[in-house]
Design a protein around this motif. Structure first.
Motif, PDB file in Angstrom:
ATOM      1  N   VAL A   1      -2.310   1.095  -9.652  1.00  0.00           N
ATOM      2  CA  VAL A   1      -0.340   0.960  -9.736  1.00  0.00           C
ATOM      3  C   VAL A   1      -0.296  -0.818  -9.100  1.00  0.00           C
ATOM      4  CG1 VAL A   1       1.496   2.160  -8.332  1.00  0.00           C
ATOM      5  CG2 VAL A   1      -0.223   3.844  -8.937  1.00  0.00           C
ATOM      6  N   VAL A   2      -1.016  -0.727  -8.239  1.00  0.00           N
ATOM      7  CA  VAL A   2      -0.713  -1.855  -7.143  1.00  0.00           C
ATOM      8  C   VAL A   2      -0.767  -3.162  -7.727  1.00  0.00           C
ATOM      9  CG1 VAL A   2      -1.219  -2.881  -5.148  1.00  0.00           C
ATOM     10  CG2 VAL A   2      -1.300  -0.816  -5.718  1.00  0.00           C
TER      11      VAL A   2
ATOM     12  N   SER B   1       3.884   5.514  -5.796  1.00  0.00           N
ATOM     13  CA  SER B   1       4.302   5.462  -7.398  1.00  0.00           C
ATOM     14  C   SER B   1       3.100   6.184  -7.613  1.00  0.00           C
ATOM     15  CB  SER B   1       4.174   3.866  -7.695  1.00  0.00           C
ATOM     16  OG  SER B   1       3.611   4.057  -9.051  1.00  0.00           O
ATOM     17  N   ASN B   2       2.124   6.965  -7.241  1.00  0.00           N
ATOM     18  CA  ASN B   2       0.714   7.408  -7.579  1.00  0.00           C
ATOM     19  C   ASN B   2       1.687   8.886  -7.242  1.00  0.00           C
ATOM     20  OD1 ASN B   2      -1.371   5.708  -8.045  1.00  0.00           O
ATOM     21  ND2 ASN B   2      -2.713   5.987  -5.668  1.00  0.00           N
TER      22      ASN B   2
ATOM     23  N   GLU C   1      -5.388   4.288  -6.789  1.00  0.00           N
ATOM     24  CA  GLU C   1      -3.973   2.755  -5.911  1.00  0.00           C
ATOM     25  C   GLU C   1      -3.857   2.081  -6.567  1.00  0.00           C
ATOM     26  OE1 GLU C   1      -4.593   3.548  -1.789  1.00  0.00           O
ATOM     27  OE2 GLU C   1      -4.612   6.047  -1.703  1.00  0.00           O
TER      28      GLU C   1
ATOM     29  N   GLU D   1       1.192  -1.286   0.103  1.00  0.00           N
ATOM     30  CA  GLU D   1      -0.217  -0.156   0.180  1.00  0.00           C
ATOM     31  C   GLU D   1       0.438   1.172   0.169  1.00  0.00           C
ATOM     32  OE1 GLU D   1      -3.722  -1.279   2.941  1.00  0.00           O
ATOM     33  OE2 GLU D   1      -3.823   1.043   1.961  1.00  0.00           O
TER      34      GLU D   1
ATOM     35  N   ILE E   1       4.460  -0.692 -11.498  1.00  0.00           N
ATOM     36  CA  ILE E   1       4.211   0.293 -10.602  1.00  0.00           C
ATOM     37  C   ILE E   1       5.303   1.152 -10.431  1.00  0.00           C
ATOM     38  CG2 ILE E   1       5.803  -1.011  -8.370  1.00  0.00           C
ATOM     39  CD1 ILE E   1       3.961  -0.640  -6.894  1.00  0.00           C
TER      40      ILE E   1
ATOM     41  N   GLY F   1       2.167   1.638  -3.280  1.00  0.00           N
ATOM     42  CA  GLY F   1       1.609   2.276  -4.258  1.00  0.00           C
ATOM     43  C   GLY F   1       1.205   3.692  -4.397  1.00  0.00           C
TER      44      GLY F   1
ATOM     45  N   GLU G   1      -5.397  -8.328  -2.861  1.00  0.00           N
ATOM     46  CA  GLU G   1      -5.982  -6.496  -2.990  1.00  0.00           C
ATOM     47  C   GLU G   1      -7.558  -6.610  -3.763  1.00  0.00           C
ATOM     48  OE1 GLU G   1      -3.322  -6.441  -6.619  1.00  0.00           O
ATOM     49  OE2 GLU G   1      -1.204  -7.455  -5.574  1.00  0.00           O
TER      50      GLU G   1
END
Ligand code: TTP
Ligand code: MG
Length: 368
Positions: A359-360, A88-89, A356, A82, A107, A85, A278
């Motif tokens: 990305v994950v 990365s965002n 999010e 998390e 990611i 993520g 996830e």
């Protein structure tokens, strides 16, 4: 031939860098993100290792027990997806303003089409430096950037000088650059394909470029043609923005091709355990389960089954995936790869969580 200017950005030792940012006392130390080593007895793999840990020979996808032998003094950390993520965002949002289009891959990577934002490669290089500095200032992690006339060259260039490197490949230098690489560097060529090519006396991209396309297609199917195009430095694919997540899943290429159904069924369980977390974390339900099986000769089969209702039940995915995989497990051929996905998704939460998740989930790991 187009005159595009494409940038490829790839974070350096991403998970490990984020951990070092969160725990400044780990800066400069060998940090290994993966399963708990359990004193060297664990069976998991290394997700990534900081550049300090790489000096001991520790690498992604290496059994954690081996990492432990190479680097017992390392800091071993369990992954916090998390958190990665979120970082990365933030990075993906920040780089948006630098290009007309960006395409996030997994990611920690993105392509930027900077053709209209820059007039030449010199300007593109300055742009890359600005991007690197802004990411470092705001997010406290480093990345490397490659610049070239297409996505393939930009991607190969970003890997050329790491960490915190910038590599520019002008159109007139593409041939020389790509010819100097080993085939293993090309996307999609892993250890097994590399070994097959080696058996054909093809070790460098230059040798691959000289090989007859038909020979490659006979052995690798359609990927043979792609391989040959790559060896010439050609790639016409666009930088495309992706908008929605259509499926979520994982696949794994076995270290050695397997012929025991038991091993494949166990791998399915493990893959489902992974991505099911996830599904729950982001409140997603699914209706369809998909599987993919690839044999040692690259012949690939996919199957899907759709339910009449939405669910997020882990056991349902496992049962259906195994049922779908069963007809493919008793072949004479060994299996090279297995994958499981859930699709026909229904999202329970907000757009923010959706982003999010993209990305994950878009990263699919190689388990061993
Ligand atoms: P990579 O970009 O391949 O690796 P990296 O960012 O750690 O290091 P590099 O500087 O060489 O780019 O992958 C991004 C993240 O994805 C990585 O930090 C952890 C995760 N990952 C895995 O979980 N398993 C793997 O086998 C690989 C290759 C990556
Ligand atoms: Mg990276």
């Amino acid at each position: 031939m187009s005159n595009r200017i494409i940038l490829h950005l790839d974070m350096d030792a991403f998970y490990a860098s984020v951990e070092q940012r969160e725990h400044p006392e780990w800066k400069g130390k060998p940090v290994i993100v993966g399963a708990d080593p359990e004193g060297g007895a664990a069976r998991g793999v290394v997700a990534t290792a900081s550049y300090e840990a790489r000096e001991f020979g520790v690498r992604s996808a290496m059994p954690i027990s081996k990492a432990w032998k190479l680097c017992p003094q390392g800091v071993y950390v369990r992954p916090n997806f998390e958190l990665y993520g979120k970082v990365s965002n933030a990075i993906m949002l920040l780089i948006r303003k630098y290009a007309d289009r960006i395409q996030q891959i997994g990611i920690d990577e993105a392509f930027l089409d900077a053709t209209n934002k820059t007039s030449d490669y010199e300007e593109a290089e300055k742009l890359a430096e600005r991007i690197k500095k802004e990411i470092l200032n705001k997010e406290k992690v480093t990345c490397s950037i490659g610049i070239g006339p297409n996505k393939l060259i930009a991607k190969l260039a970003s890997d050329f000088k790491k960490p915190y490197g910038t590599t520019v490949i002008h159109p007139e230098d593409v041939k020389r650059f790509i010819n100097s690489l080993s085939v293993r560097k090309l996307p999609g060529i892993g250890p097994k394909t590399e070994a097959v090519l080696k058996g054909m006396k093809i070790e460098t991209v230059a040798q691959l470029a000289k090989t007859d396309v038909k020979t490659l297609v006979d052995i690798f199917g359609v990927f043979g043609r792609t391989m040959h195009e790559m060896s010439l430095g050609n790639d016409n694919s666009e930088v495309t923005e992706e908008h929605e997540i259509k499926s979520i899943g994982r696949e794994t290429t076995f270290e050695e091709d397997v012929d025991h159904p038991e091993i494949i069924l166990k791998a399915i369980d493990k893959l489902v355990d992974e991505f099911h977390e996830e599904l729950l974390a982001f409140d997603i339900q699914f209706k369809t389960v998909n599987i993919k099986i690839r044999y040692e000769d690259f012949e690939t089969h996919t199957r899907a089954k759709t339910l009449e209702f939405y669910t997020n039940d882990k056991q349902i995915i496992k049962d259906i995936a195994k049922e779908l995989a069963l007809p493919f497990l008793h072949q004479e051929k060994k299996t090279r790869l297995v994958g499981v996905r859930a699709s026909s998704l229904k999202f329970g939460k907000t757009q923010k969580t959706l982003k999010e998740l993209r990305v994950v989930s878009s990263f699919s790991k190689n388990l061993r």
